[in-house]
Design a protein around this motif. Sequence first.
Motif, mmCIF file in Angstrom:
data_model
loop_
_atom_site.group_PDB
_atom_site.id
_atom_site.type_symbol
_atom_site.label_atom_id
_atom_site.label_comp_id
_atom_site.label_asym_id
_atom_site.label_seq_id
_atom_site.Cartn_x
_atom_site.Cartn_y
_atom_site.Cartn_z
ATOM 1 N N VAL A 266 -2.604 -16.951 1.150
ATOM 2 C CA VAL A 266 -3.719 -16.665 2.058
ATOM 3 C C VAL A 266 -4.566 -15.532 1.508
ATOM 4 C CG1 VAL A 266 -4.317 -15.882 4.389
ATOM 5 C CG2 VAL A 266 -2.432 -17.489 4.067
ATOM 6 N N PHE A 267 -3.895 -14.532 0.963
ATOM 7 C CA PHE A 267 -4.568 -13.361 0.407
ATOM 8 C C PHE A 267 -5.522 -13.763 -0.719
ATOM 9 C CE2 PHE A 267 -4.749 -9.363 -1.985
ATOM 10 C CZ PHE A 267 -4.918 -8.445 -0.963
ATOM 11 N N GLN A 281 -3.374 -4.544 5.653
ATOM 12 C CA GLN A 281 -2.332 -5.111 6.509
ATOM 13 C C GLN A 281 -1.394 -5.986 5.676
ATOM 14 O OE1 GLN A 281 -3.528 -3.149 9.709
ATOM 15 N NE2 GLN A 281 -2.089 -4.774 10.120
ATOM 16 N N VAL A 282 -1.977 -6.772 4.776
ATOM 17 C CA VAL A 282 -1.165 -7.640 3.929
ATOM 18 C C VAL A 282 -0.309 -6.796 2.986
ATOM 19 C CG1 VAL A 282 -1.206 -9.453 2.176
ATOM 20 C CG2 VAL A 282 -2.828 -9.537 4.075
ATOM 21 N N CYS A 283 -0.891 -5.745 2.413
ATOM 22 C CA CYS A 283 -0.121 -4.851 1.537
ATOM 23 C C CYS A 283 1.031 -4.214 2.311
ATOM 24 C CB CYS A 283 -1.032 -3.758 0.970
ATOM 25 S SG CYS A 283 -2.258 -4.367 -0.192
ATOM 26 N N TRP A 284 0.759 -3.837 3.552
ATOM 27 C CA TRP A 284 1.816 -3.225 4.367
ATOM 28 C C TRP A 284 2.962 -4.197 4.611
ATOM 29 C CZ3 TRP A 284 3.509 -5.038 9.096
ATOM 30 C CH2 TRP A 284 4.529 -4.275 9.689
ATOM 31 N N THR A 335 3.597 -11.064 -5.917
ATOM 32 C CA THR A 335 2.903 -10.671 -4.695
ATOM 33 C C THR A 335 2.416 -9.230 -4.779
ATOM 34 O OG1 THR A 335 4.352 -12.153 -3.442
ATOM 35 C CG2 THR A 335 3.092 -10.553 -2.186
ATOM 36 N N VAL A 336 3.277 -8.340 -5.276
ATOM 37 C CA VAL A 336 2.927 -6.919 -5.365
ATOM 38 C C VAL A 336 1.766 -6.704 -6.329
ATOM 39 C CG1 VAL A 336 3.760 -4.668 -6.142
ATOM 40 C CG2 VAL A 336 5.205 -6.097 -4.690
ATOM 41 N N ILE A 337 1.802 -7.361 -7.493
ATOM 42 C CA ILE A 337 0.741 -7.203 -8.485
ATOM 43 C C ILE A 337 -0.606 -7.637 -7.907
ATOM 44 C CG2 ILE A 337 -0.150 -8.086 -10.681
ATOM 45 C CD1 ILE A 337 2.025 -6.052 -11.047
ATOM 46 N N MET A 338 -0.624 -8.777 -7.225
ATOM 47 C CA MET A 338 -1.874 -9.272 -6.648
ATOM 48 C C MET A 338 -2.379 -8.348 -5.543
ATOM 49 S SD MET A 338 -1.149 -13.385 -6.540
ATOM 50 C CE MET A 338 -0.854 -14.290 -8.058
ATOM 51 N N ALA A 339 -1.452 -7.800 -4.758
ATOM 52 C CA ALA A 339 -1.852 -6.884 -3.686
ATOM 53 C C ALA A 339 -2.419 -5.592 -4.251
ATOM 54 C CB ALA A 339 -0.652 -6.592 -2.792
ATOM 55 N N ILE A 340 -1.767 -5.038 -5.268
ATOM 56 C CA ILE A 340 -2.250 -3.797 -5.879
ATOM 57 C C ILE A 340 -3.627 -4.009 -6.503
ATOM 58 C CG2 ILE A 340 -1.875 -2.221 -7.827
ATOM 59 C CD1 ILE A 340 1.081 -2.267 -7.201
ATOM 60 N N GLU A 341 -3.794 -5.135 -7.161
ATOM 61 C CA GLU A 341 -5.106 -5.415 -7.780
ATOM 62 C C GLU A 341 -6.217 -5.478 -6.744
ATOM 63 O OE1 GLU A 341 -8.287 -8.312 -8.767
ATOM 64 O OE2 GLU A 341 -6.469 -8.902 -7.702
#
Length: 467
Positions: A266-267, A281-284, A335-341
């Motif tokens: 979704v992100f 919110q997604v990162c959290w 997931t973490v890499i995409m969120a940080i980016e």
Amino acid sequence: MRSNSLLHVASLRYQDEKYVAQNASLLDARALTWLVRNSGRLYLTEELGNAITNFPDLVRHRTMFVQDGVFAFLEEWLKISSAVPFDAMNDRQRRSISSVVGALSMLVSEVEVDFEDYSKAVLAETVMDKTPFVSVLYPPYSNKPTLTNGTDIVVSQLASKLESLPLALASPLLRLLVYSKAEVSIPTPVTTGGGNKAAEDFIQRVMETHAGSKREELGHAVNTIIFVALSDISRQAQRLRLLGSSAASPNIVNDVQYWMAILVKVFVRHARVLDGLTRRQVCWVICALAWARGSPQANGAVIRPLIPRLNRSHGLTAPLVELMSADQDGGVLDTVIMAIEAILWDVDPLQPDAEDHANLCFTLYSSFGPFLVEFYRHVMTGVYPGHRLFKLIVPLTRISTYLSFFNFGDTKASLTATTFSIMKYLVTHHRPAPAVPGKVPVPNLPLETRRWIYRASCRITIMYLND
């Protein structure tokens, strides 16, 4: 004498005005609760309902509203508003029922992180492994407030046509539907063991939502998916504790992986549409789910399905970066890499997030280089399959490039060199090759990704030449 009296009156008036200005939200909330307690004397209760549903600090005063009858008032208003089938309602009636469903869903699923109602329900930082804003439930795991049977019936009736309802109504309605199923002695999972069709259909609907949809509406829908995910994991953890288990469950580990995959899809699908708040919110929730993925806490605490209203990325930097490890589970790492980016490239220097964004940059600058070197070793040795890099190379390169804007000498050169090495590995080891009998063919790097790598390497080189 008269002058002193006037000064005294002026001073009292100033103090009153100052108190009102500093506590305007609390005074408004108390006024609404007083009106609800005396609603039997009102002729136009619908106007009171509209005032409550439009109150901007509804979530901030959720405890007061639940304890002083506002929640019950909204439930009663929902039953009255649902006397007519939704298909037969006019526009005004539909707006009314959407407002009251939205207000009820916020009261059961959201919380202000800087307010007393939240601070009483959190674990100490040492217990949470520094995961921020995670509120918890303790045995016997009761969710408050509970929905009345009448509200359950209305919610179930409306949810029977969830797929045909507007997204603005379907989103809060699904939260109430999931929440209402939590009031059981031994909770059962929402999505596993056959799945919850309403939740699965809603997720698919959000994935297929047109990019031109309203940003706020899409943000609420993403938060609903977060709430469903938290509810699923929380119920499984509660069930384990009630059954006396003291070890991490493979089902919870698998379901955390499932929800992380859903959230990152979704992100990525709506990255350009989601606002900064929803992205955070997604990162959290990535941090929260990673915490919930571990062994149960000794004190019986399990994650509470509440969505914190985050105004800033403060507090997310350390736990999110700590999840970025070459030895991390592949799905979690992706997931973490995409969120940080996403959070790295989403910054406005005029917004309060800028300082926290700078902290993220400096945290990454000291940790991303060593991580990338170790990650490259894992790729070269086959620990991390090269074909999984096809989608991850873009966020990895964008993080590396962003950090290269900071001119810190050898670290910058080393970071760029490692990024080029990963690019070279992909374009040389995943290119079209003749089939060899008895040998598994290496997946080909998609042409679009290959072209992106060439363009990115050229741009990085030009950046160095202009440095």
